[in-house]
Design a protein around this motif. Sequence first.
Motif, mmCIF file in Angstrom:
data_model
loop_
_atom_site.group_PDB
_atom_site.id
_atom_site.type_symbol
_atom_site.label_atom_id
_atom_site.label_comp_id
_atom_site.label_asym_id
_atom_site.label_seq_id
_atom_site.Cartn_x
_atom_site.Cartn_y
_atom_site.Cartn_z
ATOM 1 N N GLU A 13 0.849 -1.203 0.000
ATOM 2 C CA GLU A 13 0.000 0.000 0.000
ATOM 3 C C GLU A 13 0.874 1.239 0.000
ATOM 4 O OE1 GLU A 13 -2.846 -0.110 3.200
ATOM 5 O OE2 GLU A 13 -4.051 -1.647 2.216
ATOM 6 N N SER A 49 -2.271 1.190 -2.723
ATOM 7 C CA SER A 49 -2.484 0.366 -3.909
ATOM 8 C C SER A 49 -3.954 0.360 -4.288
ATOM 9 C CB SER A 49 -1.999 -1.068 -3.670
ATOM 10 O OG SER A 49 -2.747 -1.688 -2.645
ATOM 11 N N PHE A 50 -4.239 -0.226 -5.433
ATOM 12 C CA PHE A 50 -5.593 -0.295 -5.974
ATOM 13 C C PHE A 50 -6.559 -0.842 -4.926
ATOM 14 C CE2 PHE A 50 -8.670 -2.437 -9.025
ATOM 15 C CZ PHE A 50 -9.333 -1.263 -9.319
ATOM 16 N N VAL A 51 -7.797 -0.414 -5.036
ATOM 17 C CA VAL A 51 -8.749 -0.610 -3.943
ATOM 18 C C VAL A 51 -9.275 -2.024 -3.783
ATOM 19 C CG1 VAL A 51 -9.513 1.787 -4.026
ATOM 20 C CG2 VAL A 51 -10.656 0.088 -5.459
ATOM 21 N N PHE A 93 -6.733 4.489 -0.978
ATOM 22 C CA PHE A 93 -5.830 3.421 -1.395
ATOM 23 C C PHE A 93 -5.071 2.825 -0.211
ATOM 24 C CE2 PHE A 93 -6.436 6.598 -4.657
ATOM 25 C CZ PHE A 93 -6.898 5.831 -5.717
#
Length: 393
Positions: free
Chosen positions: A123, A125-127, A356
């Motif tokens: 992190e 990072s994408f959810v 994120f």
Amino acid sequence: MIDYDKFLNKKLTSVKPSGIRKFFAIAEEMENVISLGVGEPDFKTPWHIRQQGIEYLEKGKTRYTSNSGLIELREEISRYYKRKFNIEYDPKTEVLITVGGSEGIDMAIRAMIEPGDEVLVVEPSFVCYKPIVEVCSGVAVPLVTKQENEFKLTPDELRGAITDKTKLLVLPFPNNPTGAIMTKDELEDIAKICIEKDIFVLSDEIYSELTYTEEGHTSIASFEGMKERTIVINGFSKTYSMTGWRLGYALGPAPVITQMTKLHQFAIMSAPTNSQYAAIDALKNGDKDIEKMRRQYDMRRRLIVDGFNKIGLECFEPKGAFYCFPCIKSTGLSSEEFCEQLIKSKRVAVVPGNAFGDCGEGFIRVSYCYSIDNIKDALKAIGEFVNEIKSNS
């Protein structure tokens, strides 16, 4: 009145909705908003790819494909990974065509994670990674990356997080939202630890072609001993501007791909047929399109990073994807306060960094996959917004 709570999956109801979509929804309800919030290329899908999709529709090629996807597409993906990253995959047993890269991530985590298993998630990072792990009753353990390390995962951070319950490392590079990349040497250090500690890797490489260094992208699966313990996720949305075609793929060892295919078979059946035919043409004839779009993104990248630094919002240089992650701590506002006030006062939409992961607090994610004019107008408005905050403090 029906008590719906007793019928719903409690793991799922406890998951928070995507912080990205919240601000996208606000922007949709307002007029004349400059949205730099959603990671969707502003390029149309190249004509030769669209033409191929149209041609196969006209031919009536509209039936289901095999669960794994068209063998011609799987063969072309195998050739692509050999050509680009020097990794060989058996198209019959080690390639699965999915509905976007997101489905591949979902299938991989669900195929591997059991209750109590720990998954290390880099992190910010994408959810999607953490919620999918939690719905599977796994334990998502954040691996916090830092701006002073260019948001890279360090060997010490990885070693310090591994326990006897660790099963999987989610490695999302080039990174959304930070734009960080990992070099070949840096990935090699991570690979050695994964082999030593016997953990699997989910390598999300959806932005692999959008790397702005001479070295380019290296897949962790290319190191000796890593192909056997890595699921690679990739797709066509970002590389070929094919977001609405909903097509991705997973590459990995046959025993894992077999179980992912089983889930895919029950949940999806097969990915869209005409999208698969179009993707074959993308892989065969799309290299020039990739290069053209990458040059445009690179120009926008340099413009927007320079713009934020001039405004006084420190922004490290992202070397991949099409996002930057400026720090807004100097304004005294939280990430959500900054984004809410910005869209209301200046009609510019960006995404709070804490969408994120908690470690994204104090940052905002800004996408530069929009026109130069939009980027310039947004930077001007954000500069005015920041100056107003400072003058009122």
